[in-house]
Design a protein around this motif. Structure first.
Motif: not given
Length: 328
Positions: A256-261, A275-281, A306-309
């Motif tokens: 799951l790729g998640v970007t939160l406010a 992994s964590r890239d900036g605000d994306r986990v 939000l992505t599911v892969e």
């Protein structure tokens, strides 16, 4: 055997390798009595490749990939089993067979090192007896597809690795082979050049319908070009099937790729943080709980994206190799 481009049945290749203990005494003893062990580089593999099919041939170093390609190209004689390529027995190396295949190895030079690639192209024209008009048409098409421009007038030794790989590919395709064996064609190239080479191989396959067997350690090559993959390890086939199905059969998790406010939020309670890239986990979540985890995230946080892969193919193949048997 039928009409497939490649037909392999119980193919084997065993090498006799000398071995001895270290030390002077062992060295002297080996002069009079040398001991050997049998190495089964390819250990009874069976598969077919259809006309026009592009197949990825994957596995770790020493798995038997290059040995298999060399047998298919006729450079090595099999120890056992049967192999037919384009209806021919490769190790007989009949001129008609050699004129319909090509083997490209990313770590080997096949063009003359000190002369321009254009001169090597002319030599290939003579070797393969390509009619002049057909040669010029094919050469010009390859120059255009690979954006060779002035590269073919420079000595090969003056070209960068990426430039050399492009002219090597062009030289290997001048005779329009029906079967193309590619052994690490993007090895050592930068990301941009890898993409150019992949696009070229795909376009060439679409234009001419040539069959391709591709080995590569760069999974982007395989994902871009191959619908089917064969995974080999210790000379045996572990998987032969659809690339997309490989993850579904083996992987027990989703990513799951998640970007939160609130980019600082701790998401470790939802799954394994990969992994964590900036605000994306990126989270690893068991496949069976993915719907519930996704629903919780949406309910408990302000989700911007939000992505599911499925997991990366590299991870799936590692799982397959660790399993050590064919996927069900």
């Amino acid at each position: 055997m039928g009409d497939a481009a490649v037909e392999v049945v119980d193919l084997r290749r065993t090498f006799k390798v000398p071995e001895r203990e270290t030390g002077l005494r062992a060295s002297v003893r080996s002069l009079f009595h040398r001991e050997y062990r049998q190495v089964h580089a390819v250990d009874g593999i069976t598969f077919e490749i259809g006309a026009g099919e592009v197949v990825g041939f994957l596995g770790p170093n020493g798995a038997g990939k290059t040995t298999t390609l060399k047998m298919l190209a006729g450079l090595l004689h099999p120890t056992g089993g049967q192999v037919r390529v384009l209806g021919e027995t490769p190790h007989r190396r009949r001129p008609d067979y050699l004129s319909r295949i090509s083997l490209v190895m990313g770590n080997r030079n096949q063009l003359q090192w000190d002369t321009p690639a254009a001169d090597s192209f002319e030599l290939n024209r003579a070797v393969y007896r390509i009619p002049p008009a057909e040669f010029r048409s094919t050469r010009d098409e390859l120059v255009d597809l690979l954006d060779l421009g002035a590269l073919i007038t420079k000595p090969v030794r003056n070209l960068s690795l990426g430039e050399r790989m492009k002219v090597e590919l062009a030289g290997a395709l001048l005779h329009r082979p029906q079967m193309l064996f590619l052994d690490e064609p993007t090895l050592g190239l930068d990301i941009t050049m890898q993409k150019r080479i992949r696009e070229f191989i795909g376009e060439h396959n679409r234009r001419h319908g040539s069959s391709v067997l591709l080995t590569s350690h760069y999974m982007a090559d395989v994902e871009a070009l191959c619908r089917r993959v064969i995974v080999i390890d210790h000379g045996r086939i572990l998987f032969d099937g659809d690339l997309a199905a490989l993850g579904g059969r083996l992987a027990a998790y989703k990513e799951l790729g998640v970007t939160l406010a609130d980019g600082a939020a701790d998401l470790s309670g939802y799954g394994e943080v990969r992994s964590r890239d900036g605000d994306r986990v990126t989270l690893r979540v068991p496949k069976e709980t993915t719907p519930q985890v996704t629903a919780r995230l949406l309910a408990e946080h302000t989700v911007l994206d939000l992505t599911v892969e499925d997991p990366p193919v590299e991870d799936i193949i590692e799982l397959l190799l660790a399993a050590g048997h064919k996927a069900p």
